[in-house]
Structure formats: structure tokens, C-alpha cells
Scaffold this active site. Structure first.
Site, short mmCIF file in Angstrom:
data_model
loop_
_atom_site.label_atom_id
_atom_site.label_comp_id
_atom_site.label_asym_id
_atom_site.label_seq_id
_atom_site.Cartn_x
_atom_site.Cartn_y
_atom_site.Cartn_z
N GLU A 60 27.04 -47.49 -12.06
CA GLU A 60 26.57 -46.17 -12.51
C GLU A 60 25.77 -45.47 -11.43
O GLU A 60 25.35 -46.08 -10.45
CB GLU A 60 25.71 -46.33 -13.75
CG GLU A 60 24.69 -47.44 -13.70
CD GLU A 60 23.76 -47.42 -12.52
OE1 GLU A 60 23.11 -46.36 -12.30
OE2 GLU A 60 23.62 -48.45 -11.83
N GLU A 113 25.43 -48.44 -8.58
CA GLU A 113 26.76 -48.07 -8.05
C GLU A 113 27.76 -49.21 -8.13
O GLU A 113 28.76 -49.19 -7.42
CB GLU A 113 26.68 -47.66 -6.57
CG GLU A 113 25.80 -46.48 -6.25
CD GLU A 113 25.81 -46.19 -4.75
OE1 GLU A 113 26.67 -46.71 -4.03
OE2 GLU A 113 24.93 -45.42 -4.30
#
Lengths: 380, 380
Positions: A182, A325
Site C-alpha cells: 500500500e 509498498e
């Protein structure tokens, strides 16, 4: 549904393939290595077989996919992040042009990368083809969870559905493993609030420095989480309402993605604290979910340890990462692939003509008996 | 040399490249990620730059080499292993035909594999081309270290020299990283004796179950190590004599390999307890050695933790492995490569147009000031 929960869509979760797991354990015992000497790689090989089923137990993790979900958070206005909210859009753009950590790692492990905008505030520049990009915007970020619900229930469910849709697409593409991650300035605050709500622990135990807060800012962040819990009084038995009140659009998308990948029997590699919060919500909706999940790493965030304990997961890596990420999830993929390849490709004691472990005790003078030296195997 | 030590051959160890390390730290601060958020990957990138020098600091670890040294141990006759001594030759043959764990992992990471016979008892079958193989036999295994010195000083030094020669060949081949490992039934006993001698700790603290001993056999193994130390009274200030009395031919080969790779500024990835014992010996000969070493993983063996503390090394992985064969070292290579690639390939805040972390405190109402939102970076 009468009570407004979304449990039923995931009710079809198949049980782990116990037969496949037993077969893998038996094969691991015949490989040319001391019993159990591959440690966590052996338990991962067994778990992956249980998730994927017997016919895939020895198929290497070749088709690798990464899904990064991005959205903004109204609570960022409370000064809970070391970075301004504009960084969410800037980093999504960076992922599209190929300059983010996730791009480097995706190239390294040969994974397809999909970045999904579920509600990044403002426009994401459209340049760049380093990642597949999907605009699935539900709102212009969430509202400030410390003063009102972050999302309506409809918004949260719409985001969950997008995650589920992406999972079904990945299943149709026959991917072997998915690393989830994310991007969203302020989302460690939402994850802390969700984790405190679902584990019924004090916010001080599950709220950390995120991207790098100092002591003063950390104290403020904890206070914001406390305010949110006092305001919404979330019921851990109603994970959907809890998600809407305290979560984020990207977190809701991850909930659907994670749960639906489990339905499709595709191993999900979690990243850190945000994906852990999504997994907690998903596990509240689907209690049999956790054994389908793999924790890629243990984050520095104190609440991540709490999540992993609640989910019963042992992380593959422990490298003090706190980037997000999906970075920690991707780094675990070569380890997972090694577990499957060792299972599939190593010789057995019989096939290689290697002697197994001795069961006999040494003779009175400490020397192994002749029987120990003839090479008969006790490992079957 | 008058005192018979072999310290001087390694005296030319160049200092770590401090300038390269500083440059890497500065660049890490400009990459599009929160400061320090890559955790141990950042310290690995800095360390690798110090070892390799500035011109190689951002060169991916493409040329990967694995060296597995094998030999037998007279002490195996004391029943200190769960496996018969014949397994050493059988496993070396298995490595040549491609069925060992190390073959699978070498293929997976694209590494060249060299297996060196420094003194396997009996003949190693010559079949197979899955690994490069070198016969560099110094003796038909060691003698039983619990009743006499395992090696003469000349034998130990000859094995050290073979390791050094291989290191020079790898340097001539311009390899980027070398994972080192071993095979030798009985060698955890030798490693325990060396570790106890060089750390001046009780054998009970540094002797473990090896390939899988039960309680009774473990007690016997500890007693054997105690006997050996009482017999030889090793002087930790004389690592060469200690190595000859308590070591093994493959351990001596690893000492030379590790130290000479450090001279050549090639990063060495250690495996587990046996390579750790070799590193302890090498560090006794070359005190500035440890910062050139990377611990691939933390083994289950209790003495490995002691070695890592003595060497000041933090392991990359912690997967409960206890296989040897360089397996844990190889599994760390993708992580090391990720550290270098992230350093080399990620965008900077400036190049990507991403705002850096805010130094300013929020205003009185908790909102970041306008200055925080303009995108000026505090990360340089």
C-alpha cells in the site's frame, strides 16, 4: 444481509489440503538432508501445499504478482505523518515512472506490478508505464477518522469489492503468489486504530512512529487514535463497521483482495503494518483465513508484532523495514520459491544412494556399531 | 615465521572505503523513501560499499559464486553425528550429480558452484557435472581430535593455502559475491571445539545437536569436546595451532578462502556454525576482518549465536536452518542484491518530484503549516 456484515461472500473458503500437507512432510523426510534441517523453509513448503493443493505443491512460484493499493487519509491533516499528504499522489506517480523501491524489487524478482488508486486526493499524473495502473477511485480520500467515520459503509464495501475483483482477475491469470502492499500518507494511524479496535488493546501499544515521527508527534498520533476510538466505540464483532469508521480506502481494498485470493487458493504474502491491519479485518470476516496468509517480514512498527501474534503468523524476514509498498513482501518471495524448489528438485536418500541418520547407539567404547556405517536409512 | 603463525600473509587487508560508505549513506537519504525505512538493507548497502569500494558500490551482485569445502573428521568415530562418516563422500557425490539442496539453490540464484575435496575419506564417485569439482586432498580426513591433534600444522597450512588460491582465482574472475559453505560428517564437533577455544567459553554453551542428536548423544558430544580441550589446552592467541589441533581440513580451507576474499575486497557471505568457526579463526589471524563478512543467516546451533556476537555480525536471515552446504548463505544473496539495486536504481526526491519529510511542527490546531505542504525536502 440483515446485520449489514460482509461475511457471507467469503464463506466458501475451502479447507487447507491436509493430504497435500502430509505428502509434503513425508517427501521432506526423504530428501538428502538431516530431518528438519531446512527449518522454516519446510514449514513454508507444507503451508504452501495446504493452500495450493497437491497438484501445485511442487510447482515453483514463477508467476508473481504485486498489488499496491493507494489512497489518502483525512486524518493526515492532524499532523500524524512526517510527510505531507501530497506525497501519496507523488509516490504513486513515482511508481508509475519506475523510481520507487517497489519498482526495483519487482524487476529483481520478475513480478508483475499493479498499482490501484482507490482514492488518492488530487490528480495522479498519468505519465509512466513502469507499473500497470488502475484508477478505481471511490472518494477523494477518507474523512478524518478522529472527527467522523472515515468512510460510509457503502464506500468501504465498494473498495472491498474492487479488491475482490482484482483477486479474481489474478486467479484467472493463474498467478502462483501475490505480494500485497500500500501507499497512503496517514495510513499507519488508520491501521493503529483498526488494530487497537480489533485486538481490544490500548492504542499506546499498537501505535508507532510510522515514517519517522519524533516523540512529540508520536504522542499526538496516539492521542488521535484514542479520540477516534472514544468517538466511534467500534465493536470488534462488527469488522465491517469498524473498517468503515477507522480504516482507509486502500485498506478496504486490501481486505477484499486478501480474502478473495484465499478463496482462490493463491498464497498471499503480506507486507507490514497496514496490510496486517487489512488481514486482521479480513480474518474477522473469515475466521479460517490466517493459515492462508504468509507474513513476508516483521516491521519495526510495534503494532505489527501484535497483529502477527493475533494472526498466528511467523514472519519470513526480520530486516527492520518500515517502507510499505509491498517491499517486505516481495523480498520474501525468493525464500518462498526456494522452499518449493527444494521440495521439488532435491534428490531423496534412496535416489542419491546417501545413507540416512542412524538410530543405533554407539557401542560401549563410543564407536558407532558396524550397522551404523552400512548406510541403511531411518528416514524412509 | 619464528612463532609459526600465519598472520602476516593477510596483513595487507585494505581498510574499508569510508568515503564510499559516506557517499552511500548520503544517497540513501535522498532516495524516495522515509529516512532509514529500508532498515538492514541500508546498513548492508553501506557495508558492501565499504568492502567493494566506491566504483562498485552500485554494481548489482551479478557474478555469484558458491564454494563448498568438504572433508572428513576422525572424531566422527566417537558417535558425535547422527549420520555415518560415509555420508560425507555420498553427499559430495550428490552435489556433483545435482541432487543436494545447494544445487537447487545455486540454480535458483544463478550462482557458479565449486565443490572442493580437501580430505574426504574414501573415494568420491566422479560422476556428475552439476558442480565444478576440485580434488585438493591433503589427507584421508583428520585424526580424532579427542585423542591427538586433528591435523599437523603443515596440513592445516596447506589447506589454508588452497582456500587462498581459490579466493585469488575468484578475484581474477571478477566475482561480485561469494557464499561459503561446507560438508563433513562430524564437523560441528570440530567447530564447537574451535569456538570454545577461541571464545574461552564452556563447551556446553557452544555445542549443539548438529544434524539431530538426542539428549544422550548431545551429552556425549559435549564430553568429547571437553576431552579435546583438556588434551590440547589450546592458546587462543595462537589460532593456527588451535586450528590444527581442533579444526578440520575443510575448516582450514575456509579460513584461507574467507581471509583472502577479504583481501580481494570481495564480500563473503558466511553460512552457519562451521563457516562461523572458520571466520573466528580467520578473525584471530586478521583482526580487521569481521566488517568484511556478512552473516547469511542465524543457525539453530547455540554456538552460532556466540560466534556472531564475537564477530559483531547481525545475520540477514533467521529461518532455523541447520543444513550447511552454504544453503543459508545463498538464500541471503537476493537480499544483498536488493540492497545494492535499491541504492542504484531508486529515484531521488528531487528527480521524482516527491516532497520530503517535514521538519516543522503542526500549527496550534494540529494542521501542518503551508510550508510543510510545498514539497521542499529536508532529506537533502
Amino acid at each position: 444481509m440483515p446485520d449489514g456484515r460482509v461475511a457471507s461472500p467469503f464463506a466458501s473458503l475451502a479447507p487447507l489440503d491436509i493430504g497435500a500437507m502430509d505428502a509434503v512432510r513425508a517427501r521432506l523426510g526423504r530428501l538428502t538432508k538431516p530431518a528438519g534441517s531446512l527449518g522454516q523453509l519446510e514449514s513454508l513448503a507444507v503451508q504452501l501445499a495446504g493452500i495450493r493443493g497437491e497438484e501445485r505443491a511442487t510447482r515453483p512460484l514463477l508467476r508473481r504478482s504485486i498489488v499496491v493499493m493507494a489512497a489518502d487519509h483525512g486524518v493526515a491533516a492532524r499532523g500524524v505523518s512526517a510527510y505531507p499528504a501530497a506525497v501519496t499522489a507523488q509516490m504513486v506517480a513515482n511508481m508509475r515512472t519506475g523510481g520507487a523501491a517497489i519498482n526495483v524489487l519487482a524487476r529483481m524478482v520478475g513480478a508483475d506490478l499493479l498499482v490501484v488508486d482507490l482514492g488518492v486526493a488530487g490528480a495522479v499524473p498519468s505519465r509512466g508505464s513502469a507499473a500497470r495502473f488502475r484508477s478505481a477511485r471511490i472518494a477523494d480520500g477518507t474523512r478524518d477518522l478522529s472527527v467522523e467515520p472515515a468512510m460510509t459503509r457503502a464506500e468501504a464495501l465498494a473498495a472491498v469489492d474492487i479488491g475482490r475483483e482484482i483477486a479474481r482477475e489474478l486467479a484467472a491469470d493463474d498467478v502462483d503468489v501475490v505480494a500485497v502492499g500500500e501507499m497512503g500518507i496517514g495510513n499507519t494511524t488508520a491501521a493503529s486504530a483498526l488494530t487497537a479496535a480489533l485486538t481490544v488493546l490500548d492504542p499506546g501499544l499498537v501505535t508507532g512512529r510510522g515514517t519517522g515521527l519524533d516523540d512529540l508527534a508520536l504522542a499526538r498520533k496516539i492521542a488521535v487514535v484514542r479520540e477516534a476510538l472514544a468517538l466511534h466505540r467500534p465493536d470488534p464483532a462488527d469488522p465491517c463497521a469498524t473498517l468503515a469508521a477507522l480504516g482507509g480506502l486502500e485498506i478496504a481494498g486490501l481486505v477484499g483482495l486478501i480474502a478473495e485470493l484465499a478463496v482462490a487458493r493463491i498464497p498471499v504474502v503480506l507486507d507490514g503494518f497496514i496490510t496486517g491491519a487489512a488481514a486482521l479485518v479480513a480474518a474477522s470476516l473469515v475466521p479460517s483465513l490466517p493459515p492462508r496468509l504468509i507474513a513476508g517480514h516483521r516491521s519495526v512498527e510495534p503494532g505489527h508484532r501484535v497483529q502477527l501474534e493475533a494472526l498466528g503468523l511467523r514472519p519470513v524476514l526480520d530486516l527492520d523495514l518500515r517502507l510499505g509498498e509491498a517491499s517486505g513482501a516481495i523480498l520474501a518471495i525468493p525464500i518462498l520459491d526456494a522452499a518449493v524448489r527444494l521440495l521439488a528438485e532435491m534428490a531423496t536418500f534412496d535416489s542419491a544412494g546417501v545413507a540416512g541418520a542412524s538410530r543405533a547407539r554407539p557401542g560401549p567404547h563410543g564407536r558407532p556399531s558396524d550397522a551404523d556405517r552400512t548406510g541403511s536409512t531411518a528416514l524412509g
